[in-house]
Design an enzyme around this catalytic site. Structure first.
Site, PDB file in Angstrom:
ATOM      1  N   GLN A 133       0.827  -1.201   0.000  1.00 31.57           N
ATOM      2  CA  GLN A 133       0.000   0.000   0.000  1.00 31.57           C
ATOM      3  C   GLN A 133       0.866   1.258   0.000  1.00 31.57           C
ATOM      4  OE1 GLN A 133      -3.639   0.300   0.087  1.00 31.57           O
ATOM      5  NE2 GLN A 133      -2.986   2.338  -0.524  1.00 31.57           N
ATOM      6  N   ASP A 220      -5.527   6.809   8.252  1.00 27.15           N
ATOM      7  CA  ASP A 220      -5.998   5.429   8.157  1.00 27.15           C
ATOM      8  C   ASP A 220      -6.999   5.222   9.286  1.00 27.15           C
ATOM      9  OD1 ASP A 220      -6.246   2.728   7.484  1.00 27.15           O
ATOM     10  OD2 ASP A 220      -4.407   2.121   8.528  1.00 27.15           O
ATOM     11  N   ARG A 288      -2.788   0.464  -6.824  1.00 30.89           N
ATOM     12  CA  ARG A 288      -2.421  -0.828  -6.239  1.00 30.89           C
ATOM     13  C   ARG A 288      -2.187  -1.845  -7.354  1.00 30.89           C
ATOM     14  NH1 ARG A 288      -3.700  -2.209  -0.999  1.00 30.89           N
ATOM     15  NH2 ARG A 288      -2.342  -3.973  -1.462  1.00 30.89           N
TER      16      ARG A 288
HETATM   17  N1  NVA Z   1      -4.748  -0.368   9.256  1.00 29.39           N
HETATM   18  C1  NVA Z   1      -5.761  -1.043   8.483  1.00 29.39           C
HETATM   19  C2  NVA Z   1      -5.413  -1.050   7.039  1.00 29.39           C
HETATM   20  C3  NVA Z   1      -6.442  -1.663   6.138  1.00 29.39           C
HETATM   21  C4  NVA Z   1      -6.019  -1.690   4.711  1.00 29.39           C
HETATM   22  C5  NVA Z   1      -5.953  -2.454   9.005  1.00 29.39           C
HETATM   23  O1  NVA Z   1      -4.950  -3.133   9.295  1.00 29.39           O
HETATM   24  O2  NVA Z   1      -7.099  -2.898   9.142  1.00 29.39           O
HETATM   25  N1   CP Z   2      -6.023  -0.793   1.372  1.00 27.37           N
HETATM   26  C1   CP Z   2      -6.170  -2.122   1.404  1.00 27.37           C
HETATM   27  O1   CP Z   2      -5.215  -2.906   1.609  1.00 27.37           O
HETATM   28  O2   CP Z   2      -7.433  -2.543   1.160  1.00 27.37           O
HETATM   29  P1   CP Z   2      -7.996  -4.011   1.377  1.00 27.37           P
HETATM   30  O3   CP Z   2      -8.010  -4.286   2.848  1.00 27.37           O
HETATM   31  O4   CP Z   2      -9.373  -3.965   0.779  1.00 27.37           O
HETATM   32  O5   CP Z   2      -7.109  -4.987   0.647  1.00 27.37           O
END
Ligand code: NVA
Ligand code: CP
Length: 308
Positions: A133, A220, A288
């Site tokens: 990401q 985030d 991505r």
């Molecule tokens: N910090 C978040 C990112 C999701 C893409 C998680 O780990 O759920």
């Molecule tokens: N940003 C990201 O990794 O999204 P997903 O959790 O949908 O893969």
């Protein structure tokens, strides 16, 4: 020797810039509708122990675009769910496939998988890191701002996997990088110590101090996958870390706001701010795909023939 991509500091600055550049070329190739299938007859196993939309689909479309075949495995589908050790899984999968992508909880699982596999291993998110990401987000910044030099890049929110990978990116590329988290929610301490040796790195508890004159603001979710039980507490702790118009007032006029998605409007980002920067946020999601393809090509074939 095979290479892995378990975290950003697995690669050099020069390799990181190569992957960004190659993502740009692969994006262009796709937009032109030109066929490019160097991974014909190659297989990518993808193991998911957590949910995913973007990572799963971009890797699946990415490997197919390049001529290869994805095999998606969830923990319950395999003997991993019944306790088969990751070390055995690594050695078995290496007999069948050409690369493995894994989304799991502990970073140690990815590292053990990489150690025992004879094929490249890619980290599709752990509790500690989300390197694919952040590489994609670096590419998105590069497209919009044309360079990293003279940019103040800020991350506001939880010191989670995204924050840790951002700090790794800052160390790798010597970025002008600032982070703000509440006390007790800081990123991994040894990364913070290493980043602090770089005079371009700053840490604050106050999001307004961090956002001052920012060119790029990242955020985030406050509650990552696996932290659901802490939801109520986290919503209280993080409430002043929302990206809203008031915060953006202290940033540069042409600031961009980034979010890796999924987003929780009204929590880490105000709904109107999300919509105002949706062109950036959905480009991050699009990128991505192109970045995954650059990673797959590089790990399986090495550097590309740049005439293509
Ligand atoms: N910090 C978040 C990112 C999701 C893409 C998680 O780990 O759920
Ligand atoms: N940003 C990201 O990794 O999204 P997903 O959790 O949908 O893969």
């Amino acid at each position: 020797m095979k290479r892995d991509f378990t975290k950003l500091l697995d690669i050099s600055k020069e390799e990181c810039l190569y992957l960004i550049d190659r993502s740009k070329e692969l994006k262009e190739l796709k937009k032109q509708g030109r066929e490019y299938r160097p991974l014909r007859d190659r297989y990518l196993a993808m193991i998911f122990e957590k949910a995913s939309t973007r990572t799963r689909i971009s890797f699946e479309v990415g490997i197919r675009d390049l001529g290869g075949t994805p095999i998606v495995l969830t923990k319950g589908d395999t003997q991993m769910g019944r306790g088969e050790p990751i070390e055995d899984m690594a050695r078995v999968l290496s007999k069948y496939v050409d690369a493995i992508m894994i989304r799991t909880y502990g970073q140690d699982v990815v590292e053990r998988l990489a150690k025992w596999s004879t094929v490249p291993v890619i980290n599709g998110l752990t509790d500690e890191y989300h390197p694919c990401q952040v590489l994609s987000d670096l590419f998105t910044i590069w497209e919009i701002k044309k360079d990293f030099k003279d940019l103040k890049i800020v991350y506001i929110g939880d010191g989670n996997n995204m924050a840790n990978s951002w700090i790794e990116a800052a160390i790798l590329l010597n970025l002008n990088f600032t982070i703000a988290t509440p006390e007790g929610y800081e990123p991994i301490s040894h990364l913070m110590e290493r980043a602090k040796r770089n005079h371009n790195f700053q840490f604050f508890n106050d999001p307004f101090e961090a956002a001052k004159d920012a060119d790029v603001i990242n955020t985030d979710v406050w509650v990552s996958m696996g932290q659901e039980e802490e939801q109520a507490k986290r919503k209280r702790v993080f409430k002043s870390y929302r990206i809203d118009e008031k915060l953006l007032n202290v940033a540069k006029k042409d600031v961009i706001v980034m979010h890796c998605l999924p987003a929780h409007r009204g929590e880490e980002i105000e709904g109107d701010v999300f919509e105002r920067f949706s062109h950036v946020i959905f480009t991050q999601a699009e990128n991505r795909l192109h970045v995954q393809k650059a990673i797959l090509e590089w790990l399986m074939l090495g550097r590309a023939n740049r005439t293509i």
